[in-house]
Design an enzyme around this catalytic site. Structure first.
Site, PDB file in Angstrom:
ATOM      1  N   SER A 153      24.156  -4.704  99.456  1.00 35.09           N
ATOM      2  CA  SER A 153      23.726  -5.435 100.647  1.00 35.09           C
ATOM      3  C   SER A 153      23.849  -6.934 100.488  1.00 35.09           C
ATOM      4  O   SER A 153      23.745  -7.672 101.459  1.00 35.09           O
ATOM      5  CB  SER A 153      22.265  -5.099 100.969  1.00 35.09           C
ATOM      6  N   CYS A 154      24.067  -7.418  99.270  1.00 34.46           N
ATOM      7  CA  CYS A 154      24.102  -8.866  99.052  1.00 34.46           C
ATOM      8  C   CYS A 154      25.201  -9.218  98.076  1.00 34.46           C
ATOM      9  O   CYS A 154      25.026  -9.073  96.873  1.00 34.46           O
ATOM     10  CB  CYS A 154      22.758  -9.373  98.525  1.00 34.46           C
ATOM     11  N   GLY A 155      26.324  -9.675  98.602  1.00 40.17           N
ATOM     12  CA  GLY A 155      27.443  -9.999  97.730  1.00 40.17           C
ATOM     13  C   GLY A 155      27.293 -11.324  97.021  1.00 40.17           C
ATOM     14  O   GLY A 155      28.120 -11.660  96.193  1.00 40.17           O
ATOM     15  N   CYS A 172      24.433 -12.358  95.363  1.00 40.91           N
ATOM     16  CA  CYS A 172      23.441 -12.351  94.295  1.00 40.91           C
ATOM     17  C   CYS A 172      24.130 -12.617  92.962  1.00 40.91           C
ATOM     18  O   CYS A 172      25.155 -12.024  92.650  1.00 40.91           O
ATOM     19  CB  CYS A 172      22.730 -11.004  94.253  1.00 40.91           C
TER      20      CYS A 172
END
Length: 284
Positions: free
Chosen positions: A114-116, A118
């Site tokens: 969901s979070c590229g 991070c």
């Protein structure tokens, strides 16, 4: 190869009535991306189009710009109990003369689906300089064409029907023809898979195209579109403020809340052909 879907038996409750039934879940597995044998990052993804994912990720990071920058991609042997391959480690071989990724790109921990972003070494690394500009792209499309894209995207999704749990990204030409569609549990992965396909097919920069995504439009997705030379990003949901800022700065047309015949155009409205009254519009 890893499984795209995974069966699971569940307890289902409907109006208080229990029943046991099989269900299908979208698979999510880690994939390590290496460049020249050196580990770069680990991302959580839905198995499938893994080479496209690795290539697209490196386009987004400014490592690859053209098909001839890529000498090869292969799976690395995995240490499974039976000595087989996990297909969860991909090694990218750069062509001679192509610089290896800067050390600042290396992730200290895995990237979630969901979070590229991070694990970025610094926020400055996000604003990668694109090798080409989308600002001068002459793409123009009608609202009617844009309105048709979500249904065309949905109709082409094969795995969503069985799981309901995957994002989709599709690349369309100026006539609304679907050039490539990819699905993944992570919307940024789906876009990387599309961009990677375009790179490997020699289509970058992807001028005169529209990138359609099934979720919201984040800063990262705008960045990926710009890095691939895509002049328009359309999403069925909302963009973030930073996404709109980057789109305006880059000259990309950003469309949000694309549902039916309704949509919001946040930047570069001149690419939307609404008729004769266009002449009085500016290029914001």
């Amino acid at each position: 190869m890893g499984r795209v879907t995974v069966p699971r038996r569940i307890l289902r409750l409907r109006q208080g009535t229990p029943s046991h039934r099989p269900d299908t879940l979208a698979a999510e597995e880690p994939m390590e991306i290496r460049v020249g044998g050196r580990p770069l990052t680990v991302t959580m993804r839905t198995p499938g189009s893994d080479f496209d994912l690795a290539a697209g990720f490196l386009v987004s990071e400014g490592v690859l710009h053209a098909a001839d920058h890529l000498a090869g991609i292969r799976y690395c042997a995995g240490a499974t109990a039976d000595g087989g391959n996990t297909y969860n480690v991909v090694d990218v071989v750069l062509a001679a003369g192509v610089p290896a990724p800067d050390a600042s790109l290396e992730r200290n921990f895995y990237t979630t689906s969901s979070c590229g972003l991070c694990g970025k070494a610094s926020l400055d690394a996000v604003r990668t300089t694109a090798p080409w500009s989308v600002a001068e792209d002459g793409l123009r499309v009608t609202p009617e064409l844009l309105s048709a894209l979500p249904d065309r995207l949905r109709a082409a999704q094969k795995v969503f029907d069985s799981t309901g749990g995957l994002h989709a990204a599709g690349l369309f030409d100026a006539g609304g023809r679907l050039l490539c569609l990819r699905e993944d549990v992570g919307r940024h992965n789906a876009v990387d898979k599309v961009v990677g396909h375009a790179l490997r097919e020699g289509l970058l920069p992807a001028r005169g195209t529209v990138l359609m995504v099934s979720g919201r439009a984040s800063f990262e997705l705008v960045q990926k579109a710009v890095m691939a030379g895509i002049p328009m990003l359309a999403a069925v949901s909302a963009p973030s403020s930073l996404a709109a800022d980057l789109a305006e700065e880059s000259g990309l047309t950003l469309v949000g809340f694309l549902r039916g015949d309704s949509m919001n155009v946040y930047t570069r409205t001149d690419r939307i052909d609404t008729g004769p009254e266009d002449a009085s519009r500016d290029g914001e």
